[in-house]
Design an enzyme around this catalytic site. Sequence first.
Site, PDB file in Angstrom:
ATOM      1  CD  GLU A   1     -31.615 -55.529  86.116  1.00 38.72           C
ATOM      2  OE1 GLU A   1     -32.178 -56.607  85.886  1.00 38.72           O
ATOM      3  OE2 GLU A   1     -30.407 -55.449  86.469  1.00 38.72           O
TER       4      GLU A   1
ATOM      5  CE1 TYR B   1     -25.458 -56.054  90.914  1.00 40.22           C
ATOM      6  CE2 TYR B   1     -23.348 -56.888  90.153  1.00 40.22           C
ATOM      7  CZ  TYR B   1     -24.109 -56.221  91.093  1.00 40.22           C
ATOM      8  OH  TYR B   1     -23.507 -55.712  92.228  1.00 40.22           O
TER       9      TYR B   1
ATOM     10  CE1 TYR C   1     -36.486 -53.283  73.123  1.00 34.43           C
ATOM     11  CE2 TYR C   1     -34.803 -54.788  72.305  1.00 34.43           C
ATOM     12  CZ  TYR C   1     -35.165 -53.694  73.062  1.00 34.43           C
ATOM     13  OH  TYR C   1     -34.202 -53.013  73.766  1.00 34.43           O
TER      14      TYR C   1
ATOM     15  CD  GLN D   1     -27.775 -49.026  71.398  1.00 31.08           C
ATOM     16  OE1 GLN D   1     -27.010 -49.612  72.157  1.00 31.08           O
ATOM     17  NE2 GLN D   1     -29.063 -49.342  71.307  1.00 31.08           N
TER      18      GLN D   1
ATOM     19  CG  HIS E   1     -26.788 -53.679  73.726  1.00 33.00           C
ATOM     20  ND1 HIS E   1     -27.422 -54.883  73.921  1.00 33.00           N
ATOM     21  CD2 HIS E   1     -27.783 -52.775  73.492  1.00 33.00           C
ATOM     22  CE1 HIS E   1     -28.730 -54.713  73.803  1.00 33.00           C
ATOM     23  NE2 HIS E   1     -28.970 -53.441  73.539  1.00 33.00           N
TER      24      HIS E   1
END
Length: 372
Positions: A247, A257, A268, A89, A153
């Site tokens: 979210e 959070y 997963y 990513q 991430h």
Amino acid sequence: MQKSLLFPYFFILLLSTSCAQKLDKGIHLPATIDFTPKLVVGGVQNPWGMVFLSDNSILVSEKSGKLLLHKSGKTIEVGNAPEVYNRGQGGLMDIELHPDYDNNGWIYFSYASTEGNEKGGNTAIIRAKLSNNKLVNIEKLYKASPNSTRGQHFGSRIEFDNDGYLFFSIGERGDRDVNPQDITRDGGKIYRLHDDGRIPEDNPFIDKTGAKKAIYSYGHRNPQGLALHPKTGVLWEHEHGPRGGDEINIIQKGKNYGWPVITYGINYSGTEITDETSRPGMEQPLYQWTPSIAPSGMTFVTSLKYPKWKDNLLVGSLAFQYLERLELKDNKVVYREKLLDGMGRVRNVRQAPDGFIYVGIEGKGVYRLEPK
């Protein structure tokens, strides 16, 4: 509901269980807008970020590391772009203009950088100016550590607030049990800086021994959406959950959070991460998607070109390949609708100064939504 055979991409899909969802009580008339998606910048494999310059050109980041400048129907590659850690990513990610760009020329970038002693990479923030189709005056503002060879991430969106503070996100780099709840470590955080990289003296952890002083909030998983609410000026964020539990959050100074202590998602593999969805001292999401849509990109609609969508939130879905429109009432999502259903993985969505909505779709490019 099937797409029209004559106009496969021109109309919004409405009112089937897979296309729209009414979340409030009573009768709801969907805010239908008939539009045409027009391809503006083609041939982009992963249009991660985009900004709109005052000369009517569009600057687009390609995750692979290319920085593209589109003007008058032609696209060129910008020189001197940062060398990126292009894995999973990570790569060249978001772009944002300084609020006073027309006077100072500063452009901000987030990317996966290999700088550091460890193997792999982590998210970095730089600013630069554009001159003769190349980046100049490059300044590093922040580099997360340590590097990691994991490919997941990195975050990472960039947003300025109305006071000129620079906010950006960094995901927890796949190290969920260490990074997001530890303010002495990077990852799983929203950060706040001055526009030149200085740390604001009123940042929440400025006096905490060992803390990363740039942290503004923590306990995040992988935030890939940041946007200012057009009326309140408050920063909104969305982030990827695991399997379920994506979210939307309203970001508050110094707040936790919850990831991974609380979550609405599961592993997963189908196993449980935690049996807690709430805990005192941890913030609840404004909204959560289960199943996950894999959100990327986010913008509020304020343009008069889309009057029925005023103050709606637009969010890209990578997993289900559509653009989601969310109607809000008292900071609650009351209606959801799929747009551009099946066109491809929506990586980014922005409202440009010309009032049009632009959407980045992987493998295709950047589209402009033109109301009929």
